[in-house]
Design an enzyme around this catalytic site. Structure first.
Site, mmCIF file in Angstrom:
data_model
loop_
_atom_site.group_PDB
_atom_site.id
_atom_site.type_symbol
_atom_site.label_atom_id
_atom_site.label_comp_id
_atom_site.label_asym_id
_atom_site.label_seq_id
_atom_site.Cartn_x
_atom_site.Cartn_y
_atom_site.Cartn_z
ATOM 1 N N ASP A 1 0.851 -1.193 0.000
ATOM 2 C CA ASP A 1 0.000 0.000 0.000
ATOM 3 C C ASP A 1 0.888 1.245 0.000
ATOM 4 O O ASP A 1 1.880 1.330 0.724
ATOM 5 C CB ASP A 1 -0.911 -0.005 1.242
ATOM 6 C CG ASP A 1 -2.063 0.979 1.116
ATOM 7 O OD1 ASP A 1 -3.215 0.524 1.021
ATOM 8 O OD2 ASP A 1 -1.793 2.202 1.125
ATOM 9 N N ASN B 1 -12.918 -3.442 2.287
ATOM 10 C CA ASN B 1 -13.885 -2.361 2.378
ATOM 11 C C ASN B 1 -14.824 -2.398 1.174
ATOM 12 O O ASN B 1 -14.370 -2.512 0.032
ATOM 13 C CB ASN B 1 -13.175 -1.003 2.407
ATOM 14 C CG ASN B 1 -12.371 -0.810 3.677
ATOM 15 O OD1 ASN B 1 -12.851 -1.108 4.774
ATOM 16 N ND2 ASN B 1 -11.146 -0.325 3.548
ATOM 17 N N GLU C 1 -12.098 3.392 -1.081
ATOM 18 C CA GLU C 1 -11.547 4.454 -1.933
ATOM 19 C C GLU C 1 -11.392 4.000 -3.379
ATOM 20 O O GLU C 1 -11.591 4.785 -4.304
ATOM 21 C CB GLU C 1 -10.151 4.861 -1.422
ATOM 22 C CG GLU C 1 -10.157 5.630 -0.124
ATOM 23 C CD GLU C 1 -8.741 5.804 0.438
ATOM 24 O OE1 GLU C 1 -7.762 5.653 -0.323
ATOM 25 O OE2 GLU C 1 -8.643 6.071 1.633
ATOM 26 N N VAL C 2 -10.980 2.757 -3.552
ATOM 27 C CA VAL C 2 -10.674 2.269 -4.899
ATOM 28 C C VAL C 2 -11.703 1.213 -5.288
ATOM 29 O O VAL C 2 -11.802 0.170 -4.626
ATOM 30 C CB VAL C 2 -9.245 1.686 -4.964
ATOM 31 C CG1 VAL C 2 -8.947 1.197 -6.371
ATOM 32 C CG2 VAL C 2 -8.215 2.720 -4.521
ATOM 33 N N HIS D 1 -10.333 -5.562 -3.439
ATOM 34 C CA HIS D 1 -8.995 -5.788 -2.894
ATOM 35 C C HIS D 1 -9.096 -6.160 -1.424
ATOM 36 O O HIS D 1 -10.038 -5.768 -0.723
ATOM 37 C CB HIS D 1 -8.101 -4.557 -3.056
ATOM 38 C CG HIS D 1 -8.679 -3.295 -2.501
ATOM 39 N ND1 HIS D 1 -9.644 -2.566 -3.165
ATOM 40 C CD2 HIS D 1 -8.436 -2.621 -1.343
ATOM 41 C CE1 HIS D 1 -9.964 -1.507 -2.446
ATOM 42 N NE2 HIS D 1 -9.254 -1.517 -1.313
ATOM 43 N N HIS E 1 -6.878 -5.919 2.097
ATOM 44 C CA HIS E 1 -5.724 -5.359 2.800
ATOM 45 C C HIS E 1 -5.152 -6.435 3.719
ATOM 46 O O HIS E 1 -5.904 -7.129 4.413
ATOM 47 C CB HIS E 1 -6.142 -4.193 3.701
ATOM 48 C CG HIS E 1 -6.708 -3.014 2.992
ATOM 49 N ND1 HIS E 1 -6.026 -1.819 2.875
ATOM 50 C CD2 HIS E 1 -7.900 -2.803 2.389
ATOM 51 C CE1 HIS E 1 -6.775 -0.935 2.232
ATOM 52 N NE2 HIS E 1 -7.932 -1.515 1.934
#
Ligand code: AMP
Length: 119
Positions: free
Chosen positions: A32, A90, A98-99, A103, A105
């Site tokens: 990240d 998320n 955000e993206v 994905h 983390h």
């Protein structure tokens, strides 16, 4: 609708660089850019999926399995198994995603504290 120009889609097209950890035909993992822990990695599938529901609903079973194997491979490469780590995914506004490319983390390398800090 999947945004073909989100930042992770651009990383997959090699339009912008990343600090790669591991990759195969199914997944890419990288560090990240704004780490929230001593170790903070991201794992993304190689395909146009905006969140986990899109991915599970629309990706073929082999792609789903191989993505999660990619998560496991990345955790192993980062030597996080012995002391532990945290996975975060998320989705949507409440999570502050955000993206808009699915994905996971991976956070570790330190005591991560409580799961959420009450505000
Ligand atoms: P999320 O809020 O779950 O969508 O998380 C998106 C994550 O992507 C954030 O932790 C960002 O720091 C990270 N990020 C954004 N742009 C990049 C980039 N170019 N390379 C690596 N990580 C990024």
């Amino acid at each position: 609708m999947y945004d073909q120009n989100n930042i992770f889609a651009r990383i997959l097209r090699n339009e912008i660089p990343c600090q790669k950890i591991a990759e195969d035909e199914w997944f890419l993992s990288f560090y990240d850019v704004a780490p929230k822990a001593v170790v903070h990695a991201l794992v993304i599938p190689k395909g146009p999926y905006k969140n986990i529901h899109d991915f599970i609903s629309n990706a073929e079973a082999e792609r789903v399995v191989c993505f999660w194997k990619g998560v496991d491979t990345t955790i192993t490469l980062l030597s996080l198994k012995e002391n532990g780590y945290r996975l975060i995914e998320n989705t949507g506004n409440n999570s502050h995603q955000e993206v808009p490319h699915f994905h996971v983390h991976i956070l570790g390398g330190q005591d991560l504290g409580p799961k959420l800090v009450k505000s």
